[in-house]
Design a protein around this motif. Structure first.
Motif, PDB file in Angstrom:
ATOM      1  N   MET A 137       0.821  -1.202   0.000  1.00 26.68           N
ATOM      2  CA  MET A 137       0.000   0.000   0.000  1.00 26.68           C
ATOM      3  C   MET A 137       0.856   1.254   0.000  1.00 26.68           C
ATOM      4  SD  MET A 137      -2.886  -1.284  -0.296  1.00 26.68           S
ATOM      5  CE  MET A 137      -3.666   0.325  -0.384  1.00 26.68           C
ATOM      6  N   ALA A 138       1.950   1.266   0.773  1.00 25.63           N
ATOM      7  CA  ALA A 138       2.852   2.412   0.758  1.00 25.63           C
ATOM      8  C   ALA A 138       3.522   2.556  -0.605  1.00 25.63           C
ATOM      9  CB  ALA A 138       3.907   2.272   1.860  1.00 25.63           C
TER      10      ALA A 138
ATOM     11  N   ASN B 128       1.134   4.263  -3.142  1.00 23.77           N
ATOM     12  CA  ASN B 128       1.101   5.714  -3.039  1.00 23.77           C
ATOM     13  C   ASN B 128       2.335   6.337  -3.677  1.00 23.77           C
ATOM     14  OD1 ASN B 128      -1.354   5.770  -1.786  1.00 23.77           O
ATOM     15  ND2 ASN B 128      -0.556   6.151   0.266  1.00 23.77           N
TER      16      ASN B 128
ATOM     17  N   ILE C  77      -3.949  10.420  -4.514  1.00 27.91           N
ATOM     18  CA  ILE C  77      -3.339   9.746  -3.361  1.00 27.91           C
ATOM     19  C   ILE C  77      -4.260   9.825  -2.154  1.00 27.91           C
ATOM     20  CG2 ILE C  77      -1.463   9.902  -1.684  1.00 27.91           C
ATOM     21  CD1 ILE C  77       0.409  10.599  -3.936  1.00 27.91           C
TER      22      ILE C  77
ATOM     23  N   THR D 265      -7.259   7.519  -2.610  1.00 24.27           N
ATOM     24  CA  THR D 265      -6.894   6.118  -2.381  1.00 24.27           C
ATOM     25  C   THR D 265      -6.710   5.824  -0.900  1.00 24.27           C
ATOM     26  OG1 THR D 265      -5.786   6.060  -4.534  1.00 24.27           O
ATOM     27  CG2 THR D 265      -5.227   4.337  -2.962  1.00 24.27           C
ATOM     28  N   ALA D 266      -6.015   6.750  -0.215  1.00 26.66           N
ATOM     29  CA  ALA D 266      -5.724   6.529   1.205  1.00 26.66           C
ATOM     30  C   ALA D 266      -6.991   6.538   2.041  1.00 26.66           C
ATOM     31  CB  ALA D 266      -4.756   7.601   1.703  1.00 26.66           C
TER      32      ALA D 266
ATOM     33  N   ILE E 143      -8.550   3.560   4.304  1.00 27.19           N
ATOM     34  CA  ILE E 143      -8.732   3.736   5.754  1.00 27.19           C
ATOM     35  C   ILE E 143     -10.185   3.480   6.146  1.00 27.19           C
ATOM     36  CG2 ILE E 143      -8.735   5.467   7.589  1.00 27.19           C
ATOM     37  CD1 ILE E 143      -6.234   6.664   6.289  1.00 27.19           C
TER      38      ILE E 143
ATOM     39  N   MET F 144      -1.219   3.111   7.124  1.00 25.60           N
ATOM     40  CA  MET F 144      -1.654   3.844   5.934  1.00 25.60           C
ATOM     41  C   MET F 144      -1.784   5.334   6.227  1.00 25.60           C
ATOM     42  SD  MET F 144      -2.187   3.198   2.830  1.00 25.60           S
ATOM     43  CE  MET F 144      -2.910   3.885   1.350  1.00 25.60           C
TER      44      MET F 144
ATOM     45  N   THR G 161       0.695   7.972   4.352  1.00 29.12           N
ATOM     46  CA  THR G 161       0.120   9.000   3.474  1.00 29.12           C
ATOM     47  C   THR G 161       0.489  10.392   3.959  1.00 29.12           C
ATOM     48  OG1 THR G 161      -1.726   7.519   2.988  1.00 29.12           O
ATOM     49  CG2 THR G 161      -2.008   9.840   2.451  1.00 29.12           C
TER      50      THR G 161
END
Length: 609
Positions: free
Chosen positions: A491-492, A495, A528, A531-532, A536, A564, A568
């Motif tokens: 996930m990181a 981004n 971004i 998505t984050a 979450i 996350m 972010t």
């Protein structure tokens, strides 16, 4: 690709930990694969059907959209100012990254490790053990006292009592008992099973004349008979059962002095009063009594003997013979039993056997061929299972003599076997993601600008777990935390890819490294955040989960949420800086100028990046 690659080493793990990893690996990898196919094929077609020229919204919805866009535009301008400063202050950014990485090590010291959390499965066990050779009637009296205490709890719906049996030892004995407690549905009670068992143990410890304790089922069915730890003390010197029991008591007293241990107990008793029947074989042969008939008679009258089956009322019943209880009270009644000799004459058993009193263990365990004592228990409040295991190992090194040893069993054995595997999986996941990105970008250096943001996710996960421990002790670094950390790598990286991919495109178009990084940050800021926030909000239900399996979901949800969020929050400011840093270390601009000069002179560009 990164989210699929991150689970490749996970799926190859062995053991019970590997099975837990594999379930998540296969589920997520298949889901991501289908999602990728949808994104590349169906989503563009659907977008062509749904997207229309934008029209100004009116009413409350229009005011909300306009207000949101105005706030977001102002935030974007502030974001670009901070990002511009961070992108040009590379040395300070790297110092911050080093400090944050060191903070991960510090925070990890305060988040205890574990294996699998103890779940509220909707039922509990209660074990009773009275003094050696206590009668069944006495055990039943104690059981009624326990039932009276259990009746005061509205959370307990049903109680099933089995006096004379212990599931911990698997043996039938008059001085033991076992109860099965069925709890009400989770939404009908405020206390969890763990809280109920702790409160029960405080009350049950006040009942005189018995050792009584409540405990939950194992987190994984089949790994032991209850929750907590399981340790096998082994007599490796071939000593007597009494010596083993003595060393076990010394060990338990020392273990209970440790703050990490809430309780430790054993059902092993080495001095149970017993009757030893010495058969005079010479007398039996002289009297013409067959030894086989003699053994059968003794077993039938004193212990019970299976005779036959019979059908009655449509059911099958087994028939056993056994002497009435009043004829088995003491050894003086043995003269009432007779055995037939070869001539058909009845010979009294009292003429052939001698009974004397002895003491000995009611049952004996063998573990790895050594006589052993099984110790079970639970960590104290505020301590994890791994802290309890480490404390017991320290106690064993201090108090056990050279001819005594120990081994772990059931869930504790699996926890020790899996120790350290999470770090190995994490490293391999990073390597696989790096290789996928290197192949995708055809560069050995550019993937570092993406993976340098991984510490942000790990820091956020550990920080949120530490803060969550203020409210609940179930938040620990266990198997589900490790799965979350592996997921956070992907996930990181996702981004970071949103920024680095566009930065590379702008750089290839002729912009400088700084210009390309800032332009990509401006263009990808909104995607971004979208998505984050969607991720979450997607994991938030895990944090507020209840019912069976909720403890694992809470730990995973909190780690994913924290990882996350921090990844972010910090990543959007630092990912552009990482791109510039790697570009300068890799001399991207010099290579581009060299490639341009070669192209102008008619030479091909074969310089690898």
């Amino acid at each position: 690709m990164a989210r699929v690659a991150v689970f490749i080493p996970v799926a190859a793990m062995g053991g019970i930990t590997g099975r837990l990893y594999q379930q998540f690996a296969i589920t997520i990898a298949v889901s991501v694969a289908f999602s990728s196919v949808n994104a590349l094929s169906l989503s563009p077609a659907l977008a062509s059907l749904l997207l229309r020229p934008a029209k100004p919204s009116r009413g409350l919805l229009g005011k909300f959209f306009n207000g949101f866009n105005n706030v977001f535009d102002k935030s974007s301008k502030g974001y670009m100012r901070i990002t511009g400063i961070m992108t040009r202050k590379i040395s300070r950014g790297m110092v911050f990254l080093l400090i944050l990485s060191a903070s991960i090590v510090v925070i990890s010291k305060f988040v205890p490790g574990g294996f699998i959390p103890e779940e509220d499965q909707g039922y509990l066990f209660v074990n009773m053990q009275l003094p050696s050779a206590a009668s069944l009637q006495r055990s039943d009296v104690i059981a009624k006292e326990v039932e009276a205490i259990l009746a005061t709890y509205d959370e307990i719906e049903y109680v099933t009592n089995a006096t004379g049996f212990s599931m911990l030892s698997g043996a039938f004995s008059t001085n033991g008992g076992f109860m099965f407690l069925s709890l009400r549905d989770w939404k009908e009670r405020e206390m969890t099973a763990k809280e109920i068992s702790r409160e029960l143990n405080m009350k049950l410890s006040k009942i005189p004349g018995a050792q009584i304790f409540a405990f939950g089922p194992p987190a994984i069915p089949g790994l032991g008979s209850g929750s907590g730890f399981t340790m096998m003390l082994q007599d490796r010197g071939g000593n007597s059962p009494e010596y083993l029991a003595e060393q076990a008591m010394i060990f338990m007293r020392a273990a209970m002095a440790r703050e990490e241990i809430a309780s430790v107990f054993t059902t092993y008793q080495a001095s149970v009063p017993q009757k030893y029947m010495d058969i005079n074989r010479d007398k039996a042969l002289i009297a013409g009594v067959s030894l086989n008939d003699l053994y059968t008679t003794i077993g039938a009258f004193l212990g019970g003997y299976y005779v036959n089956d019979f059908n009655r009322f449509g059911r099958l019943y087994k028939a056993y013979i056994q002497a009435e209880p009043e004829y088995r009270l003491d050894e003086s009644k043995i003269h009432n039993f007779f055995v037939k000799n070869a001539e058909g004459t009845m010979v009294p058993l009292s003429a052939l056997v001698t009974v004397r009193d002895i003491n000995g263990p009611e049952f004996t365990n063998r573990f790895n061929l050594n006589r052993s004592v099984e110790l079970s228990g639970a960590p104290a409040k505020g301590f994890s299972s791994i802290q309890a295991l480490n404390a017991l190992e320290e106690v064993a090194d201090e108090v056990l003599p050279p001819d005594m040893g120990y081994e772990w069993s059931n869930m504790s054995y699996q926890e020790k076997q899996s120790s350290g595997s999470g770090s190995i999986v994490f490293v391999f996941a990073l390597v696989f993601v790096f290789l996928i990105l290197a192949a995708q970008y055809e560069s050995w250096t550019l993937p570092f600008s993406i993976l340098l943001g991984t510490p942000f996710a790990v820091f956020g996960a550990m920080l949120f777990l530490l803060l969550a421990r203020i409210f609940s002790e179930s938040y620990e670094s266990n198997v589900f935390t490790q799965i979350s950390l592996v997921m956070l790598i992907a996930m990181a990286a996702k981004n970071a890819i949103l920024i680095v991919e566009f930065a590379k495109m702008k750089f290839d178009e002729g912009m400088t490294l700084v210009e390309a990084a800032l332009e990509s940050a401006k263009l990808r800021f909104r995607p971004i955040l979208m998505t984050a926030f969607s991720f979450i909000l997607g994991v938030f239900p895990l944090i507020v989960a209840s019912g069976a399996g909720s403890e694992a979901r809470k730990v995973m949800g909190m780690a994913l949420l924290g990882g996350m969020f921090i990844a972010t929050l910090l990543g959007v400011f630092l990912y552009p800086m990482f791109f510039v840093l790697i570009g300068r270390l890799g001399k991207y601009e010099q290579k581009r100028e060299l490639a341009a000069s070669k192209e102008s002179t008619g030479q091909s560009d074969n310089t690898p990046r």
